[in-house]
Design an enzyme around this catalytic site. Structure first.
Site, PDB file in Angstrom:
ATOM      1  N   GLU A  55       0.763  -1.116   0.056  1.00 53.83           N
ATOM      2  CA  GLU A  55       0.064   0.015   0.103  1.00 53.83           C
ATOM      3  C   GLU A  55       0.841   1.163   0.073  1.00 53.83           C
ATOM      4  O   GLU A  55       1.911   1.284   0.530  1.00 53.83           O
ATOM      5  CB  GLU A  55      -0.783   0.031   1.465  1.00 53.83           C
ATOM      6  CG  GLU A  55      -1.977  -0.879   1.278  1.00 53.83           C
ATOM      7  CD  GLU A  55      -2.842  -0.384   2.445  1.00 53.83           C
ATOM      8  OE1 GLU A  55      -3.787  -1.466   2.806  1.00 53.83           O
ATOM      9  OE2 GLU A  55      -2.719   0.577   3.205  1.00 53.83           O
ATOM     10  N   CYS A  57      -3.272   2.104   8.322  1.00 61.14           N
ATOM     11  CA  CYS A  57      -2.239   1.255   7.694  1.00 61.14           C
ATOM     12  C   CYS A  57      -2.620  -0.235   7.645  1.00 61.14           C
ATOM     13  O   CYS A  57      -2.985  -0.792   8.332  1.00 61.14           O
ATOM     14  CB  CYS A  57      -1.150   1.387   8.767  1.00 61.14           C
ATOM     15  SG  CYS A  57       0.430   0.540   8.484  1.00 61.14           S
TER      16      CYS A  57
HETATM   17  N1  SAH Z   1       6.438   0.511  12.046  1.00 64.15           N
HETATM   18  C1  SAH Z   1       6.276   1.860  11.944  1.00 64.15           C
HETATM   19  C2  SAH Z   1       5.746   2.577  10.922  1.00 64.15           C
HETATM   20  C3  SAH Z   1       4.430   2.006  10.397  1.00 64.15           C
HETATM   21  S1  SAH Z   1       2.977   2.453  11.352  1.00 64.15           S
HETATM   22  C4  SAH Z   1       5.795   2.495  13.273  1.00 64.15           C
HETATM   23  O1  SAH Z   1       5.201   1.868  14.178  1.00 64.15           O
HETATM   24  O2  SAH Z   1       6.096   3.693  13.711  1.00 64.15           O
HETATM   25  C5  SAH Z   1       2.940   4.457  11.291  1.00 64.15           C
HETATM   26  C6  SAH Z   1       2.062   5.148  12.159  1.00 64.15           C
HETATM   27  O3  SAH Z   1       0.874   4.618  12.094  1.00 64.15           O
HETATM   28  C7  SAH Z   1       2.539   4.512  13.678  1.00 64.15           C
HETATM   29  O4  SAH Z   1       2.620   5.485  14.519  1.00 64.15           O
HETATM   30  C8  SAH Z   1       1.347   3.782  13.935  1.00 64.15           C
HETATM   31  O5  SAH Z   1       1.206   3.396  15.465  1.00 64.15           O
HETATM   32  C9  SAH Z   1       0.314   4.204  13.257  1.00 64.15           C
HETATM   33  N2  SAH Z   1      -0.810   3.398  13.126  1.00 64.15           N
HETATM   34  C10 SAH Z   1      -1.063   2.161  13.042  1.00 64.15           C
HETATM   35  N3  SAH Z   1      -2.331   1.615  13.035  1.00 64.15           N
HETATM   36  C11 SAH Z   1      -3.128   2.688  13.240  1.00 64.15           C
HETATM   37  C12 SAH Z   1      -4.447   2.893  13.476  1.00 64.15           C
HETATM   38  N4  SAH Z   1      -5.171   1.795  13.422  1.00 64.15           N
HETATM   39  N5  SAH Z   1      -5.017   3.961  13.862  1.00 64.15           N
HETATM   40  C13 SAH Z   1      -4.158   5.048  14.047  1.00 64.15           C
HETATM   41  N6  SAH Z   1      -2.682   5.073  13.754  1.00 64.15           N
HETATM   42  C14 SAH Z   1      -2.174   3.846  13.490  1.00 64.15           C
END
Ligand code: SAH
Length: 411
Positions: A154, A399
């Protein structure tokens, strides 16, 4: 002498290890995307062509964003045909995918294409296929891209005023298994190679007919488990697409033993480390953090923050902390007070992210009043803070959501 890695407490070694990624064998199979001008000139020369063919390739790859060798009409037809006849395993052949149990990794058929069949011309350039496109009412565009080995990733384009931010993936899937994250539900398949990361920025530019101004590594995957390719992609985005490092953010949930090393390698490789490091904190204490992020058990919060301080000392850049707000769980005034105490005196900025609901989990979206109260409580304690507004909620913005929906069949 102490030989044990600093963060590996013996009590923690029984925990399941974070799988190391299987990146494609890039040295042997580097496609043209990701190479700089001098490397493309060298490559053209090695093919028995004049060096200026390398400059033409550079202009058509990065400037015009061509998807196939045949489209580079300035190159002699005979040469294009000869290169197009190469076997698919020639210049680019990613390593074997890691299929994790329960994950449906195969990509759906491409939009207007024949699917992930070998296409030598495309493989030579290293462009992915556009498999699916979904546009939200707020202007956000999410793309599902197909890799040469038939996996899907994605990428999202998020316009805002005169900015266009591309949210790129660094891995196919993710091994970190954060409980609130849709990507983590399927496990890791493999890390992405440089060309597969750069391709995402080119694909958004093409789909939205607009030049991206910012790139955030906040799509699928954990960038610090693929830091070589991430640094090489940052290098390419700056050198070949004219972006500035300050417009790029690398987001990590934290991998032991990697942060100071990332800073050193960025200085070595890029000459400076000016991209923003964003650390996904999500909780003000170790106990709650472990509940939300299972891998945090192997990386105590104190050690993570100490590594962040070392990162700041090496790079001179302040760190951003991301904090996902989960209704009733980590969004109460006492959490804000604890977070402010934890970050007191730290050169940082806190980004609050209201939770985007995903199908598999029961977490609640925080109320607007709770978000505002949390923000106010941090600001009152002199913590630099902002709230990230959710974009593209009507099209699986969280994500990994679009991919999971498309790969699990029609609905
Ligand atoms: N692995 C890395 C980058 C990918 S996630 C990390 O964890 O930082 C990127 C951001 O999206 C992170 O801050 C993560 O916590 C957030 N994220 C993931 N799932 C989410 C959701 N369901 N709602 C809001 N933010 C989310």
């Amino acid at each position: 002498m102490e030989t044990r890695p600093r963060h590996l407490d013996p009590a923690l070694t029984a925990l399941p290890p974070v799988p190391s990624p299987a990146a494609p064998d890039q040295a042997a199979h580097q496609p043209l995307l990701g190479l700089g001008l001098a490397e493309l000139e060298d490559w053209a020369e090695a093919q028995g062509q004049p060096r200026f063919r390398g400059r033409q390739l550079h202009e058509w790859l990065y400037g015009r964003g061509v998807r196939s060798l045949e489209a580079i009409t300035v190159l002699p037809r005979a040469w294009r045909e000869k290169l197009g006849e190469r076997p698919a395993s020639g210049p680019h052949s990613p390593g074997p995918p890691q299929q994790s149990a329960g994950d449906q990794g195969a990509a759906p058929a491409a939009v207007g294409s024949t699917g992930p069949e070998p296409q030598p011309g495309r493989d030579l350039l290293g462009r992915s296929l556009l498999l699916h496109r979904s546009d939200a009412r707020d202007g956000t565009t999410k793309l599902l891209l197909g890799t040469a080995d038939g996996l899907s990733i994605e990428t999202v384009g998020i316009p805002s005023g005169d900015r266009l931010t591309v949210c790129v993936s660094s891995q196919v899937g993710c091994p970190m298994a954060c409980r609130f994250c849709a990507t983590g539900k399927g496990g890791l398949q493999r890390s992405l190679a440089v060309h597969e990361i750069v391709d995402q920025v080119l694909s958004v530019r093409e789909a939205m007919d607009r030049r991206p101004s910012h790139v955030v590594f906040m799509g699928m995957g954990e960038p610090l488990l693929n830091s070589e390719a991430v640094l090489a992609a940052i290098d390419c985005l700056c050198r070949d697409l004219g972006m500035a490092q300050r417009q790029i953010t690398v987001s990590t949930v934290g991998v032991p033993q990697t942060l100071p090393n990332l800073a050193e390698r960025a200085l070595d490789r890029l000459g400076r480390a000016q991209f923003t490091l964003a650390v996904s904190l999500h909780a003000p204490d170790q106990r709650l953090r472990e509940e939300l992020i299972p891998t945090a058990r192997a990386y105590p919060l104190d050690n993570l923050l100490e590594d962040c301080r070392r990162y700041v000392a090496i790079t001179g850049r302040r760190v951003s902390f991301e904090y996902i707000l989960l209704g009733g769980l980590n969004d109460q005034p006492r959490h804000a007070a604890a977070l402010a105490a934890l970050l007191r005196g730290f050169q940082s900025h806190v980004n609050l992210i209201p939770y985007n609901p995903i199908e598999e989990e029961e977490f609640q979206r925080p109320s607007p009043a709770a978000v505002e109260a949390f923000r106010g409580a941090l600001a009152q304690r002199h913590i630099a803070v902002s709230v990230r507004t959710s974009r593209g909620l009507d099209q699986d913005a969280a994500c990994g959501q679009l991919r999971r929906r498309l790969l699990s069949g029609p609905n």
